[in-house]
Enzyme design. Structure first.
Site, PDB file in Angstrom:
ATOM      1  N   LYS A  53       0.516  -1.102  -0.131  1.00  0.00           N
ATOM      2  CA  LYS A  53      -0.159   0.258  -0.137  1.00  0.00           C
ATOM      3  C   LYS A  53       0.842   0.811   0.407  1.00  0.00           C
ATOM      4  CE  LYS A  53      -4.001  -2.398   1.925  1.00  0.00           C
ATOM      5  NZ  LYS A  53      -4.615  -2.698   2.975  1.00  0.00           N
ATOM      6  N   GLN A  71      -4.368  -1.508   9.873  1.00  0.00           N
ATOM      7  CA  GLN A  71      -5.059  -3.180   8.900  1.00  0.00           C
ATOM      8  C   GLN A  71      -5.227  -3.932   9.982  1.00  0.00           C
ATOM      9  OE1 GLN A  71      -3.606  -3.117   5.924  1.00  0.00           O
ATOM     10  NE2 GLN A  71      -4.296  -5.745   5.543  1.00  0.00           N
ATOM     11  N   ASP A 123     -10.367   2.996   3.492  1.00  0.00           N
ATOM     12  CA  ASP A 123     -11.172   2.373   3.931  1.00  0.00           C
ATOM     13  C   ASP A 123     -12.755   2.081   3.694  1.00  0.00           C
ATOM     14  OD1 ASP A 123      -9.440   0.143   4.443  1.00  0.00           O
ATOM     15  OD2 ASP A 123      -8.975   0.154   6.461  1.00  0.00           O
TER      16      ASP A 123
END
Ligand code: GUN
Length: 285
Positions: A53, A97, A120
């Site tokens: 990422k 995460q 997200d």
């Protein structure tokens, strides 16, 4: 003739070029998109994901920070870091995460992220916006699946779409996005007695279960579009998705379309995270 492949690598490449150009324009105006990624603990798979990422951010000219913490990090300390990033004007997106260690409540973490920085799209607010048809940040994986379907040129309006899987991160938002595109949507899951009865009539099937051979050749209609979100290992240790790919590709025929694994949904997930971070940075607050 086998079904045509939907190339997630090529689509990602063209989208990332566009994202990079828009990021450069923003940077020129003093608003370089910035993503903060937080990793708690030392799960090796998560470490690879976050590294990818951050690397993708750099390639698109974004500002990115990676914060790594020991698995013992107290929940309160993580929430305090999120609060600091919420207030940081150089950061437009925050991603913690998942999974987080067991002593940390993932819901608390997700809700601590400012709505405008929830790249997200996992928060109750973001999920509610999607459900209500309001603008907002969409979860990257289903958002990427929509782009893959769009790339086939198949119009979703009035089509039958079946989603297999009902997770908060993929299945449920996927169903909402398909509904928003005017498809007739069915969601199948572990308690659905006869999944094939639904998929056999489907024009589009999105499989997000995490178990290989969930969708087999006898379960699809020729000409259908198949999106495989799965990431599994076969008996030889090779990466594979949730569908019986070779047999399914044949059964779909040349008017069918299917995403490969690897090279389908996978690259699109990070691309849509970048798109969300760019979108968050482009909103003038
Ligand atoms: N873990 C696995 N996939 C994801 C994702 O898309 N976002 C976050 N935050 N954690 C994940």
């Amino acid at each position: 003739m086998p079904a045509q492949l939907i190339d997630g690598v090529a689509l990602s490449k063209s989208l990332r070029a566009e994202i990079g150009a828009r990021a450069a324009a923003l940077a020129g105006a003093g608003r370089r998109p910035g993503l903060a990624v937080i990793l708690v603990g030392d799960d090796p798979a998560s470490a690879v994901y976050v590294r990818n990422k951050v690397k993708a951010c750099e390639e698109c000219g974004f500002h990115s920070v990676l914060e790594k913490y020991e698995a013992t990090l107290p929940e309160a300390d993580l929430l305090a870091r999120i609060a600091a990033l919420n207030a940081d004007p150089a950061i437009h997106g925050i991603l913690v995460q998942m999974p987080v260690p067991r002593h940390i409540d993932p819901h608390k973490v997700i809700e601590a992220i400012a709505t405008a920085k929830d790249v997200d799209g996992f928060s109750v607010h973001s999920a509610g916006s999607l459900m209500s048809g309001l603008p907002g940040l969409r979860p990257a994986t289903p958002y990427g699946c929509m782009k893959l379907i769009e790339s086939t040129g198949v119009a979703l309006k009035g089509k039958r779409a079946v989603v297999i899987g009902r997770s908060n991160t993929v299945g449920k938002p996927m169903a909402m996005l398909l509904l928003q595109a005017n498809a007739t949507v069915t969601v199948c899951h572990s308690a659905t007695p006869d999944i094939a009865a639904h998929t056999r009539h489907a024009d589009v099937v999105v499989v997000a279960v995490g178990r290989r051979n969930t969708l087999t050749a006898d379960m699809v209609k020729p000409g259908a579009v198949i999106i495989d979100v799965g990431m599994n290992r076969d008996d030889e240790g090779k990466l594979c998705g949730d569908v019986d790919f070779p047999a399914l590709r044949e059964a779909l025929g040349d008017s069918g379309r299917i995403t490969p694994v690897p090279g389908g949904v996978g690259p699109m997930t990070i691309t849509m995270l970048l798109a969300n971070t760019l979108q968050a940075a482009e909103v003038v607050r």
